[in-house]
Design a protein around this motif. Sequence first.
Motif, PDB file in Angstrom:
ATOM      1  N   VAL A 125       0.834  -1.204   0.000  1.00 14.32           N
ATOM      2  CA  VAL A 125       0.000   0.000   0.000  1.00 14.32           C
ATOM      3  C   VAL A 125       0.869   1.255   0.000  1.00 14.32           C
ATOM      4  N   PHE A 126       2.046   1.158   0.591  1.00 17.23           N
ATOM      5  CA  PHE A 126       2.968   2.292   0.631  1.00 17.23           C
ATOM      6  C   PHE A 126       3.257   2.806  -0.776  1.00 17.23           C
ATOM      7  N   TYR A 127       3.398   1.910  -1.732  1.00 16.64           N
ATOM      8  CA  TYR A 127       3.693   2.314  -3.103  1.00 16.64           C
ATOM      9  C   TYR A 127       2.500   3.025  -3.749  1.00 16.64           C
ATOM     10  N   PHE A 128       1.292   2.624  -3.365  1.00 13.86           N
ATOM     11  CA  PHE A 128       0.105   3.335  -3.835  1.00 13.86           C
ATOM     12  C   PHE A 128       0.064   4.745  -3.256  1.00 13.86           C
ATOM     13  N   VAL A 129       0.447   4.881  -1.998  1.00 10.13           N
ATOM     14  CA  VAL A 129       0.489   6.205  -1.357  1.00 10.13           C
ATOM     15  C   VAL A 129       1.486   7.101  -2.084  1.00 10.13           C
ATOM     16  N   ILE A 130       2.658   6.562  -2.379  1.00 12.37           N
ATOM     17  CA  ILE A 130       3.671   7.334  -3.107  1.00 12.37           C
ATOM     18  C   ILE A 130       3.133   7.729  -4.481  1.00 12.37           C
ATOM     19  N   ALA A 131       2.494   6.793  -5.172  1.00  8.39           N
ATOM     20  CA  ALA A 131       1.966   7.075  -6.512  1.00  8.39           C
ATOM     21  C   ALA A 131       0.896   8.160  -6.461  1.00  8.39           C
ATOM     22  N   ILE A 132      -0.023   8.079  -5.525  1.00 11.32           N
ATOM     23  CA  ILE A 132      -1.083   9.094  -5.401  1.00 11.32           C
ATOM     24  C   ILE A 132      -0.472  10.451  -5.042  1.00 11.32           C
ATOM     25  N   THR A 133       0.546  10.453  -4.201  1.00  8.28           N
ATOM     26  CA  THR A 133       1.209  11.703  -3.831  1.00  8.28           C
ATOM     27  C   THR A 133       1.851  12.357  -5.054  1.00  8.28           C
ATOM     28  N   VAL A 134       2.550  11.574  -5.847  1.00  7.59           N
ATOM     29  CA  VAL A 134       3.187  12.112  -7.062  1.00  7.59           C
ATOM     30  C   VAL A 134       2.123  12.604  -8.039  1.00  7.59           C
ATOM     31  N   ILE A 135       1.057  11.840  -8.212  1.00  8.90           N
ATOM     32  CA  ILE A 135      -0.033  12.243  -9.108  1.00  8.90           C
ATOM     33  C   ILE A 135      -0.649  13.552  -8.631  1.00  8.90           C
ATOM     34  N   THR A 136      -0.842  13.679  -7.318  1.00  6.41           N
ATOM     35  CA  THR A 136      -1.419  14.907  -6.761  1.00  6.41           C
ATOM     36  C   THR A 136      -0.532  16.105  -7.047  1.00  6.41           C
ATOM     37  N   LEU A 137       0.756  15.961  -6.820  1.00 14.65           N
ATOM     38  CA  LEU A 137       1.685  17.063  -7.076  1.00 14.65           C
ATOM     39  C   LEU A 137       1.719  17.435  -8.554  1.00 14.65           C
ATOM     40  N   LEU A 138       1.801  16.435  -9.409  1.00 12.88           N
ATOM     41  CA  LEU A 138       1.811  16.705 -10.850  1.00 12.88           C
ATOM     42  C   LEU A 138       0.512  17.358 -11.298  1.00 12.88           C
ATOM     43  N   TYR A 139      -0.620  16.868 -10.792  1.00  9.65           N
ATOM     44  CA  TYR A 139      -1.901  17.456 -11.161  1.00  9.65           C
ATOM     45  C   TYR A 139      -1.963  18.927 -10.732  1.00  9.65           C
ATOM     46  N   ALA A 140      -1.534  19.214  -9.505  1.00 13.40           N
ATOM     47  CA  ALA A 140      -1.588  20.591  -9.005  1.00 13.40           C
ATOM     48  C   ALA A 140      -0.743  21.519  -9.871  1.00 13.40           C
ATOM     49  N   ILE A 141       0.426  21.073 -10.264  1.00 15.10           N
ATOM     50  CA  ILE A 141       1.302  21.909 -11.088  1.00 15.10           C
ATOM     51  C   ILE A 141       0.732  22.090 -12.493  1.00 15.10           C
ATOM     52  N   VAL A 142       0.357  20.986 -13.133  1.00 14.03           N
ATOM     53  CA  VAL A 142      -0.135  21.047 -14.511  1.00 14.03           C
ATOM     54  C   VAL A 142      -1.440  21.833 -14.585  1.00 14.03           C
ATOM     55  N   SER A 143      -2.357  21.605 -13.642  1.00 13.14           N
ATOM     56  CA  SER A 143      -3.628  22.324 -13.702  1.00 13.14           C
ATOM     57  C   SER A 143      -3.448  23.814 -13.421  1.00 13.14           C
ATOM     58  N   SER A 144      -2.499  24.161 -12.550  1.00 14.97           N
ATOM     59  CA  SER A 144      -2.225  25.580 -12.301  1.00 14.97           C
ATOM     60  C   SER A 144      -1.706  26.261 -13.555  1.00 14.97           C
ATOM     61  N   VAL A 145      -0.819  25.586 -14.268  1.00 16.75           N
ATOM     62  CA  VAL A 145      -0.283  26.143 -15.502  1.00 16.75           C
ATOM     63  C   VAL A 145      -1.408  26.286 -16.532  1.00 16.75           C
ATOM     64  N   ARG A 146      -2.263  25.286 -16.656  1.00 18.61           N
ATOM     65  CA  ARG A 146      -3.374  25.357 -17.614  1.00 18.61           C
ATOM     66  C   ARG A 146      -4.339  26.503 -17.292  1.00 18.61           C
ATOM     67  N   ILE A 147      -4.642  26.668 -16.013  1.00 15.53           N
ATOM     68  CA  ILE A 147      -5.529  27.768 -15.624  1.00 15.53           C
ATOM     69  C   ILE A 147      -4.870  29.103 -15.945  1.00 15.53           C
ATOM     70  N   TRP A 148      -3.577  29.202 -15.682  1.00 16.74           N
ATOM     71  CA  TRP A 148      -2.851  30.454 -15.938  1.00 16.74           C
ATOM     72  C   TRP A 148      -2.806  30.747 -17.428  1.00 16.74           C
ATOM     73  N   ILE A 149      -2.609  29.714 -18.259  1.00 16.12           N
ATOM     74  CA  ILE A 149      -2.552  29.916 -19.701  1.00 16.12           C
ATOM     75  C   ILE A 149      -3.911  30.367 -20.240  1.00 16.12           C
ATOM     76  N   LYS A 150      -4.997  29.812 -19.741  1.00  9.71           N
ATOM     77  CA  LYS A 150      -6.334  30.199 -20.200  1.00  9.71           C
ATOM     78  C   LYS A 150      -6.670  31.634 -19.820  1.00  9.71           C
ATOM     79  N   LYS A 151      -6.031  32.128 -18.802  1.00  5.57           N
ATOM     80  CA  LYS A 151      -6.265  33.495 -18.338  1.00  5.57           C
ATOM     81  C   LYS A 151      -5.674  34.447 -19.300  1.00  5.57           C
TER      82      LYS A 151
END
Length: 105
Positions: A79-105
Motif C-alpha cells: 500500500v505504501f507504493y500506492f500512497v507514493i503514486a497518489i502523492t506524485v499524481i497529486t503534485l503533478l496534477y496541481a502543477i499542470v492544472s495551475s499552468v493550464r488555468i494560468w494559460i487560459k487566463k
Amino acid sequence: MKAAIIICLILAAVFYTAAYFQFREKGILLNNAYLYASAEERSSMDKKPHYRQSGIVFSFIGTIFVLNIIQMVTGSGLVFYFVIAITVITLLYAIVSSVRIWIKK
C-alpha cells in the motif's frame, strides 16, 4: 496504532468534506491563486476552475489518508507504493492544472 488510525480517519473526513464543499463551490475558495489575489482580482476572477482544482487535490489527499489507514490495518507494505503514486499524481496534477488555468487566463 489505534490512535493513528483514528487521527487518519478524522483527517480523511476533513479533506473529503473540504473537497465536497470545493466541488459545490460553497464557502471560501481554498486555493493559492485566490488567497494571494488582491480584492479587485478576486472579484473579477473566474473561480470555477480553481474550485475544481482544489476539490480534486483535497480528494487525492483524503485518499492518501484512507490508504494509510488500510496500510495500518492490513500491515501490507504494498500500500505504501500506492500512497507514493497518489502523492506524485497529486503534485503533478496541481502543477499542470495551475499552468493550464494560468494559460487560459
